[in-house]
Design a protein around this motif. Sequence first.
Motif, PDB file in Angstrom:
ATOM      1  N   GLY A  21      46.533  44.497  40.556  1.00  0.00           N
ATOM      2  CA  GLY A  21      47.340  44.599  41.518  1.00  0.00           C
ATOM      3  C   GLY A  21      46.821  45.046  42.995  1.00  0.00           C
ATOM      4  O   GLY A  21      47.259  44.512  44.057  1.00  0.00           O
ATOM      5  N   LEU A  22      45.596  45.668  42.868  1.00  0.00           N
ATOM      6  CA  LEU A  22      44.881  45.975  44.040  1.00  0.00           C
ATOM      7  C   LEU A  22      44.057  44.845  44.466  1.00  0.00           C
ATOM      8  O   LEU A  22      43.915  43.952  43.708  1.00  0.00           O
ATOM      9  CB  LEU A  22      43.828  47.303  43.696  1.00  0.00           C
ATOM     10  CG  LEU A  22      44.614  48.505  43.352  1.00  0.00           C
ATOM     11  CD1 LEU A  22      43.618  49.666  43.323  1.00  0.00           C
ATOM     12  CD2 LEU A  22      45.709  48.856  44.520  1.00  0.00           C
ATOM     13  N   THR A  23      43.438  44.985  45.615  1.00  0.00           N
ATOM     14  CA  THR A  23      42.522  43.859  46.097  1.00  0.00           C
ATOM     15  C   THR A  23      41.165  44.483  45.754  1.00  0.00           C
ATOM     16  O   THR A  23      40.978  45.450  45.609  1.00  0.00           O
ATOM     17  CB  THR A  23      42.753  43.579  47.386  1.00  0.00           C
ATOM     18  OG1 THR A  23      42.420  44.763  48.439  1.00  0.00           O
ATOM     19  CG2 THR A  23      44.084  42.980  47.846  1.00  0.00           C
ATOM     20  N   VAL A  24      40.137  43.507  45.855  1.00  0.00           N
ATOM     21  CA  VAL A  24      38.789  43.788  45.693  1.00  0.00           C
ATOM     22  C   VAL A  24      38.469  44.907  46.700  1.00  0.00           C
ATOM     23  O   VAL A  24      37.498  45.647  46.565  1.00  0.00           O
ATOM     24  CB  VAL A  24      37.875  42.534  45.619  1.00  0.00           C
ATOM     25  CG1 VAL A  24      36.452  42.790  45.376  1.00  0.00           C
ATOM     26  CG2 VAL A  24      38.227  41.629  44.144  1.00  0.00           C
ATOM     27  N   MET A  25      39.034  44.587  47.785  1.00  0.00           N
ATOM     28  CA  MET A  25      38.754  45.710  48.984  1.00  0.00           C
ATOM     29  C   MET A  25      39.094  46.858  48.859  1.00  0.00           C
ATOM     30  O   MET A  25      38.335  47.862  49.179  1.00  0.00           O
ATOM     31  CB  MET A  25      39.182  45.003  50.299  1.00  0.00           C
ATOM     32  CG  MET A  25      39.060  45.712  51.406  1.00  0.00           C
ATOM     33  SD  MET A  25      40.127  47.173  52.001  1.00  0.00           S
ATOM     34  CE  MET A  25      41.825  46.237  52.075  1.00  0.00           C
ATOM     35  N   GLU A  26      40.581  46.974  48.201  1.00  0.00           N
ATOM     36  CA  GLU A  26      40.959  48.337  47.996  1.00  0.00           C
ATOM     37  C   GLU A  26      40.008  48.800  46.848  1.00  0.00           C
ATOM     38  O   GLU A  26      39.950  50.310  46.782  1.00  0.00           O
ATOM     39  CB  GLU A  26      42.479  48.095  47.405  1.00  0.00           C
ATOM     40  CG  GLU A  26      43.272  47.730  48.564  1.00  0.00           C
ATOM     41  CD  GLU A  26      44.676  47.415  48.309  1.00  0.00           C
ATOM     42  OE1 GLU A  26      45.575  47.754  49.139  1.00  0.00           O
ATOM     43  OE2 GLU A  26      44.810  46.635  47.253  1.00  0.00           O
ATOM     44  N   GLY A  27      39.585  48.335  45.841  1.00  0.00           N
ATOM     45  CA  GLY A  27      38.561  49.000  44.761  1.00  0.00           C
ATOM     46  C   GLY A  27      37.520  49.400  45.534  1.00  0.00           C
ATOM     47  O   GLY A  27      37.077  50.435  44.946  1.00  0.00           O
ATOM     48  N   ALA A  28      36.762  48.873  46.423  1.00  0.00           N
ATOM     49  CA  ALA A  28      35.732  49.366  47.040  1.00  0.00           C
ATOM     50  C   ALA A  28      36.146  50.434  47.801  1.00  0.00           C
ATOM     51  O   ALA A  28      35.445  51.445  47.938  1.00  0.00           O
ATOM     52  CB  ALA A  28      35.122  48.194  48.201  1.00  0.00           C
ATOM     53  N   ARG A  29      37.169  50.513  48.739  1.00  0.00           N
ATOM     54  CA  ARG A  29      37.568  51.476  49.593  1.00  0.00           C
ATOM     55  C   ARG A  29      37.860  52.744  48.626  1.00  0.00           C
ATOM     56  O   ARG A  29      37.506  53.866  48.689  1.00  0.00           O
ATOM     57  CB  ARG A  29      38.886  51.118  50.293  1.00  0.00           C
ATOM     58  CG  ARG A  29      39.372  52.273  51.142  1.00  0.00           C
ATOM     59  CD  ARG A  29      40.797  52.023  51.577  1.00  0.00           C
ATOM     60  NE  ARG A  29      41.692  52.186  50.292  1.00  0.00           N
ATOM     61  CZ  ARG A  29      42.854  51.441  50.118  1.00  0.00           C
ATOM     62  NH1 ARG A  29      43.440  50.752  51.112  1.00  0.00           N
ATOM     63  NH2 ARG A  29      43.494  51.465  49.072  1.00  0.00           N
ATOM     64  N   ASP A  30      38.554  52.709  47.606  1.00  0.00           N
ATOM     65  CA  ASP A  30      39.041  54.026  46.848  1.00  0.00           C
ATOM     66  C   ASP A  30      38.053  54.339  45.829  1.00  0.00           C
ATOM     67  O   ASP A  30      38.016  55.475  45.427  1.00  0.00           O
ATOM     68  CB  ASP A  30      40.283  53.231  45.722  1.00  0.00           C
ATOM     69  CG  ASP A  30      41.433  52.864  46.395  1.00  0.00           C
ATOM     70  OD1 ASP A  30      41.438  53.036  47.668  1.00  0.00           O
ATOM     71  OD2 ASP A  30      42.233  52.422  45.756  1.00  0.00           O
ATOM     72  N   ASN A  31      36.819  53.744  45.843  1.00  0.00           N
ATOM     73  CA  ASN A  31      35.501  54.209  45.243  1.00  0.00           C
ATOM     74  C   ASN A  31      34.360  54.452  46.016  1.00  0.00           C
ATOM     75  O   ASN A  31      33.251  54.565  45.668  1.00  0.00           O
ATOM     76  CB  ASN A  31      35.162  52.953  44.000  1.00  0.00           C
ATOM     77  CG  ASN A  31      36.133  53.110  43.051  1.00  0.00           C
ATOM     78  OD1 ASN A  31      36.119  53.937  42.017  1.00  0.00           O
ATOM     79  ND2 ASN A  31      36.962  52.183  43.034  1.00  0.00           N
ATOM     80  N   ASN A  32      34.547  54.526  47.435  1.00  0.00           N
ATOM     81  CA  ASN A  32      33.750  54.822  48.564  1.00  0.00           C
ATOM     82  C   ASN A  32      32.537  54.195  48.453  1.00  0.00           C
ATOM     83  O   ASN A  32      31.321  54.632  48.556  1.00  0.00           O
ATOM     84  CB  ASN A  32      33.371  56.248  48.393  1.00  0.00           C
ATOM     85  CG  ASN A  32      34.789  57.239  48.466  1.00  0.00           C
ATOM     86  OD1 ASN A  32      35.391  56.938  49.497  1.00  0.00           O
ATOM     87  ND2 ASN A  32      34.724  58.236  47.528  1.00  0.00           N
ATOM     88  N   ILE A  33      32.847  52.731  48.247  1.00  0.00           N
ATOM     89  CA  ILE A  33      31.498  51.645  48.086  1.00  0.00           C
ATOM     90  C   ILE A  33      31.152  51.476  49.369  1.00  0.00           C
ATOM     91  O   ILE A  33      31.960  51.122  50.211  1.00  0.00           O
ATOM     92  CB  ILE A  33      31.909  50.426  47.375  1.00  0.00           C
ATOM     93  CG1 ILE A  33      32.444  50.799  46.041  1.00  0.00           C
ATOM     94  CG2 ILE A  33      30.963  49.622  47.134  1.00  0.00           C
ATOM     95  CD1 ILE A  33      32.027  50.990  44.670  1.00  0.00           C
ATOM     96  N   PRO A  34      29.950  51.732  50.097  1.00  0.00           N
ATOM     97  CA  PRO A  34      29.571  51.633  51.250  1.00  0.00           C
ATOM     98  C   PRO A  34      29.103  50.031  51.357  1.00  0.00           C
ATOM     99  O   PRO A  34      28.884  49.174  50.485  1.00  0.00           O
ATOM    100  CB  PRO A  34      28.099  52.159  51.263  1.00  0.00           C
ATOM    101  CG  PRO A  34      27.647  52.680  49.886  1.00  0.00           C
ATOM    102  CD  PRO A  34      28.694  52.441  49.124  1.00  0.00           C
ATOM    103  N   GLY A  35      29.424  49.545  52.483  1.00  0.00           N
ATOM    104  CA  GLY A  35      29.339  47.985  53.123  1.00  0.00           C
ATOM    105  C   GLY A  35      30.399  47.486  53.178  1.00  0.00           C
ATOM    106  O   GLY A  35      30.345  45.948  53.580  1.00  0.00           O
ATOM    107  N   ILE A  36      31.703  47.795  52.798  1.00  0.00           N
ATOM    108  CA  ILE A  36      32.883  47.030  52.721  1.00  0.00           C
ATOM    109  C   ILE A  36      33.588  48.121  53.669  1.00  0.00           C
ATOM    110  O   ILE A  36      34.216  49.182  53.474  1.00  0.00           O
ATOM    111  CB  ILE A  36      33.795  46.721  51.782  1.00  0.00           C
ATOM    112  CG1 ILE A  36      32.678  45.746  51.128  1.00  0.00           C
ATOM    113  CG2 ILE A  36      34.984  46.114  52.015  1.00  0.00           C
ATOM    114  CD1 ILE A  36      33.489  45.348  49.694  1.00  0.00           C
ATOM    115  N   GLU A  37      33.880  47.798  55.297  1.00  0.00           N
ATOM    116  CA  GLU A  37      34.578  48.536  56.129  1.00  0.00           C
ATOM    117  C   GLU A  37      35.808  48.345  56.120  1.00  0.00           C
ATOM    118  O   GLU A  37      36.498  49.129  56.292  1.00  0.00           O
ATOM    119  CB  GLU A  37      33.959  48.290  57.693  1.00  0.00           C
ATOM    120  CG  GLU A  37      32.410  48.830  57.492  1.00  0.00           C
ATOM    121  CD  GLU A  37      31.548  48.249  58.970  1.00  0.00           C
ATOM    122  OE1 GLU A  37      32.445  47.919  59.980  1.00  0.00           O
ATOM    123  OE2 GLU A  37      30.550  48.379  59.041  1.00  0.00           O
TER     124      GLU A  37
END
Length: 107
Positions: A21-37
Amino acid sequence: MAKITYIEHNGTEHVVDVPNGLTVMEGARDNNIPGIEADCGGACACSTCHVYVAEDWVEKLPAKEDMEEDMLDFAFEPNAKQSRLTCQLRVTDALDGLVVKMPEKQI
């Protein structure tokens, strides 16, 4: 839930579980992944969540809609085949194992 591998431009890998239900972007954001602003917060109004999808995943993903295609024109070094905006990739069990690599920079 899907296990997604995010690879920074420098090669650092982050493997995280992202709820359906989340997006791949939200997964990066929620896990503090650098490189996706994700400057626009997922509204498909910028290209700062641009990634290169692993070659073996390109055909498994839903087709790009026109708005995503238009926004990718503004991305840093887009690749017609592998470039995607992570805000447009909704997570389902079918995305389990997805691998995405960040570009050198987001613009």
